[in-house]
Design a protein around this motif. Structure first.
Motif, mmCIF file in Angstrom:
data_model
loop_
_atom_site.group_PDB
_atom_site.id
_atom_site.type_symbol
_atom_site.label_atom_id
_atom_site.label_comp_id
_atom_site.label_asym_id
_atom_site.label_seq_id
_atom_site.Cartn_x
_atom_site.Cartn_y
_atom_site.Cartn_z
ATOM 1 N N LYS A 23 0.821 -1.202 0.000
ATOM 2 C CA LYS A 23 0.000 0.000 0.000
ATOM 3 C C LYS A 23 0.861 1.260 0.000
ATOM 4 C CE LYS A 23 -3.443 2.431 2.828
ATOM 5 N NZ LYS A 23 -4.233 2.388 4.088
ATOM 6 N N MET A 24 2.031 1.198 0.661
ATOM 7 C CA MET A 24 2.916 2.355 0.762
ATOM 8 C C MET A 24 3.872 2.471 -0.421
ATOM 9 S SD MET A 24 1.743 3.754 3.403
ATOM 10 C CE MET A 24 2.943 5.076 3.574
ATOM 11 N N GLY A 25 3.694 1.605 -1.446
ATOM 12 C CA GLY A 25 4.438 1.778 -2.680
ATOM 13 C C GLY A 25 5.523 0.775 -2.958
ATOM 14 N N VAL A 26 5.711 -0.215 -2.091
ATOM 15 C CA VAL A 26 6.739 -1.232 -2.334
ATOM 16 C C VAL A 26 6.190 -2.273 -3.297
ATOM 17 C CG1 VAL A 26 8.244 -2.956 -1.278
ATOM 18 C CG2 VAL A 26 7.677 -0.868 -0.009
ATOM 19 N N ASP A 27 6.974 -2.619 -4.326
ATOM 20 C CA ASP A 27 6.568 -3.606 -5.320
ATOM 21 C C ASP A 27 6.271 -4.947 -4.639
ATOM 22 O OD1 ASP A 27 6.288 -5.411 -7.390
ATOM 23 O OD2 ASP A 27 7.954 -4.608 -8.558
ATOM 24 N N GLU A 28 5.080 -5.486 -4.898
ATOM 25 C CA GLU A 28 4.675 -6.738 -4.275
ATOM 26 C C GLU A 28 5.634 -7.875 -4.590
ATOM 27 O OE1 GLU A 28 0.657 -9.559 -3.914
ATOM 28 O OE2 GLU A 28 0.741 -7.877 -5.345
ATOM 29 N N GLY A 29 6.259 -7.834 -5.765
ATOM 30 C CA GLY A 29 7.179 -8.889 -6.166
ATOM 31 C C GLY A 29 8.460 -8.928 -5.360
ATOM 32 N N ARG A 30 8.717 -7.881 -4.590
ATOM 33 C CA ARG A 30 9.948 -7.835 -3.778
ATOM 34 C C ARG A 30 9.719 -8.369 -2.366
ATOM 35 N NH1 ARG A 30 11.856 -1.823 -3.832
ATOM 36 N NH2 ARG A 30 13.685 -2.730 -2.782
ATOM 37 N N ILE A 31 8.499 -8.807 -2.077
ATOM 38 C CA ILE A 31 8.172 -9.254 -0.722
ATOM 39 C C ILE A 31 7.560 -10.647 -0.771
ATOM 40 C CG2 ILE A 31 6.964 -8.684 1.419
ATOM 41 C CD1 ILE A 31 6.509 -5.870 0.227
ATOM 42 N N SER A 32 8.142 -11.570 -0.048
ATOM 43 C CA SER A 32 7.521 -12.866 0.174
ATOM 44 C C SER A 32 7.266 -13.003 1.676
ATOM 45 C CB SER A 32 8.418 -14.008 -0.317
ATOM 46 O OG SER A 32 9.676 -13.983 0.348
ATOM 47 N N GLY A 33 6.502 -14.015 2.049
ATOM 48 C CA GLY A 33 6.217 -14.143 3.471
ATOM 49 C C GLY A 33 5.579 -15.462 3.820
ATOM 50 N N LYS A 34 5.822 -15.902 5.061
ATOM 51 C CA LYS A 34 5.265 -17.173 5.499
ATOM 52 C C LYS A 34 5.075 -17.153 7.010
ATOM 53 C CE LYS A 34 6.006 -22.182 5.360
ATOM 54 N NZ LYS A 34 6.901 -23.286 4.904
ATOM 55 N N GLY A 35 3.972 -17.747 7.469
ATOM 56 C CA GLY A 35 3.728 -17.894 8.892
ATOM 57 C C GLY A 35 4.171 -19.263 9.369
ATOM 58 N N TYR A 36 4.847 -19.295 10.518
ATOM 59 C CA TYR A 36 5.378 -20.560 11.039
ATOM 60 C C TYR A 36 4.710 -20.975 12.354
ATOM 61 C CZ TYR A 36 9.083 -19.999 7.594
ATOM 62 O OH TYR A 36 9.790 -19.859 6.423
ATOM 63 N N GLY A 37 3.706 -20.204 12.794
ATOM 64 C CA GLY A 37 3.075 -20.552 14.060
ATOM 65 C C GLY A 37 4.095 -20.580 15.186
ATOM 66 N N GLY A 38 4.021 -21.631 15.996
ATOM 67 C CA GLY A 38 4.950 -21.761 17.120
ATOM 68 C C GLY A 38 6.066 -22.749 16.892
ATOM 69 N N THR A 39 6.383 -23.030 15.625
ATOM 70 C CA THR A 39 7.361 -24.087 15.324
ATOM 71 C C THR A 39 8.817 -23.632 15.396
ATOM 72 O OG1 THR A 39 7.296 -23.604 12.931
ATOM 73 C CG2 THR A 39 5.706 -25.210 13.806
#
Length: 524
Positions: free
Chosen positions: A483-499
């Motif tokens: 939303k603030m202008g950073v290219d979506e292709g430059r950001i990946s992400g993953k949730g790991y819970g409590g592992t």
């Protein structure tokens, strides 16, 4: 000339007031004494002493509780309190209640052999047959704190708990919060006292008057006479967020040093406080008649406003300006890479105090050099291309310093410490956006960088729900950056819970470290 006459009148009133309430040092040594607390019967003064050789952890001990008794209106010989109030962590009395038969103690009491060094929070000990029981934990709902120098004070009626914390909603260093005793003896979620009494610097050691109307606290974020001064503000309503303009309590109690821990024993006409002025060690404990509360007397302890008045031009050659009580020095710091300890070229540096920028330089020289007020707390922001920005609250002591910036090397991971969420939700609280603005600036200044976000929880509750929540929080952070202008292709992400815990999940204090969002450089 009328301004100068006003200053003389102001100063003479303040001097007369000071002479009538001259403070007396009652405890002072080569060690740091702090947090005085009188027993309900008025016969014993409890306080904490840091780094004393006889403390439980010796010279490494950040505070054991000591006591001194009064006999024939004279103080006796101080001595440490015996088991069970002291252990190897910082011990301090928060307040007595239940007609003096119960006492709240800072931090959770940790038995010998425990694998945890410090567990922040509260404990309670009860008096049974003239002996005190081993402290047990008292819960504070949603308690969160990042400061190692936090403090708490219980009100005279035992129902209100004031705290100085680095917690939710704060900007900068320690802020003031309030919590209320529940029917089960535990305390409610801390409420931030708002920006009438809090600044981006340090507000510490709060004390509430017996009528719950006046708040005394120590701060270096308001105009003062030394490093930290004692201020007073009146509560304006029951929201605990609206307060009168804090009043510096004047030369009677404040000095060029630091003052804090002002407290008034209930029903007494005197007060205690701590000061570093002319101290052999660090803090000493002083006693004085309690400060006035009505507006007429308060005029005598208005802060340093007259010192800031300017004389008319025609009088400036006839009357010298009053001397300022601040001392300054040249602060010097070298900025180096945390990887190879080599000096690096800087893009910008900003030093601010109470919201006013004192210094802002583009492409500054390294080492940094600027003139600052002695022992004040400042907000420092340093940026360099190819490095994570440095942003922190820091007290400059006059000594040269070294500042370390992490390079944007592939594989480097940093925790986004101030990206925080509402409990059990992916909704970020307001302080998170300031932290994410730094990430946006970093991505804009380094257009080839790509990052991976990782979300983590503790292991409490359903593992499946924790995994889902951690992913939702990562998605929320990514959505804001895009939303603030950073290219979506430059950001990946993953949730790991409590592992992927980084600390034990056996207690609440260490579980907080596991609830986090991290940023890792994956391409540069």
């Amino acid at each position: 000339m009328r301004y100068w006459l006003f200053f003389l009148l102001f100063f003479s009133e303040r001097l007369l007031f000071s002479q009538s309430v001259s403070p007396q040092r009652i405890i002072g040594s080569a060690y740091h004494e702090f947090a005085p607390m009188e027993s309900p019967d008025g016969e014993t003064l409890f306080y904490s002493v840091a780094k004393h050789p006889t403390n439980v952890a010796g010279v490494k001990d950040e505070g054991d509780i000591w006591m001194v008794t009064k006999k024939d209106n004279a103080w006796g010989i101080p001595r440490p309190v015996s088991f069970p109030w002291n252990d190897r962590q910082r011990n301090q009395i928060v307040g007595f209640f239940n007609q003096g038969q119960s006492v709240l103690l800072l931090n959770e009491w940790i038995p010998e052999g425990s694998s945890y060094k410090v567990r922040q929070g509260l404990s309670v000990s009860h008096k049974v047959n003239a002996n005190w029981t081993i402290p047990v934990s008292v819960s504070i709902d949603y308690f969160f704190n990042e400061s190692s120098d936090y403090s708490m004070q219980l009100s005279a009626d035992g129902k209100v708990l004031l705290m100085s914390l680095e917690s939710y909603g704060r900007v900068g260093a320690e802020d003031l919060y309030v919590s209320f005793r529940k029917e089960d003896g535990n305390f409610s979620e801390p409420v931030h006292l708002g920006w009438d009494v809090n600044t981006k610097f340090q507000e510490m050691y709060p004390f509430l008057s017996a009528d719950a109307k006046r708040l005394y606290f120590s701060s270096n974020g308001f105009p003062g006479m030394g490093s930290k001064d004692i201020f007073m503000s009146e509560r304006l309503d029951d929201s605990w967020k609206k307060w009168s303009v804090p009043i510096n309590q004047g030369f009677t109690i404040n000095s060029e040093g630091s003052e804090w821990s002002y407290s008034e024993p209930e029903g007494k006409e005197y007060a205690y406080f701590v000061s570093t002025q002319n101290s052999e060690g660090f803090g000493d404990i002083w006693q004085m008649p309690k400060l006035p509360t009505d507006s007429a007397d308060s005029l005598s302890i208005v802060p340093v406003l007259p010192l800031a008045l300017t004389l008319p031009a025609e009088d400036s050659s006839q009357v010298a300006s009053p001397p300022l009580m601040k001392s300054t020095y040249n602060f010097t710091a070298v900025v180096v890479s945390a990887e190879d300890k080599q000096m690096i070229a800087l893009s910008s540096i900003r030093v601010s105090h109470t919201g006013d920028t004192l210094l802002q330089v583009i492409n500054p020289a390294n080492p940094i050099s600027c003139e600052l007020d002695k022992e004040k707390t400042y907000w420092l922001e340093v940026e360099a291309k190819g490095y994570f920005p440095l942003s922190k609250s820091v007290v400059f002591t006059g000594n040269n310093d070294s500042l370390y910036l992490k390079p944007l090397a592939v594989g480097t991971t940093v925790a986004l410490k101030d990206v925080l969420f509402e409990k059990g939700s992916e909704v970020m609280i307001d302080i998170s956006y300031k932290e994410l603005e730094k990430v946006v600036k970093l991505m804009q200044a380094n257009p080839t960088v790509e990052i991976a976000l990782s979300g983590h929880t503790d292991n409490q509750g359903s593992a499946k729900l924790n995994l889902r929540l951690s992913q939702q929080r990562v998605d929320a952070v990514k959505a804001y950056l895009v939303k603030m202008g950073v290219d979506e292709g430059r950001i990946s992400g993953k949730g790991y819970g409590g592992t992927k815990p980084i600390a034990s999940n056996a207690n609440e204090e260490s579980r907080k470290q596991n609830r986090r969002v991290e940023l890792t450089i994956v391409k540069n």
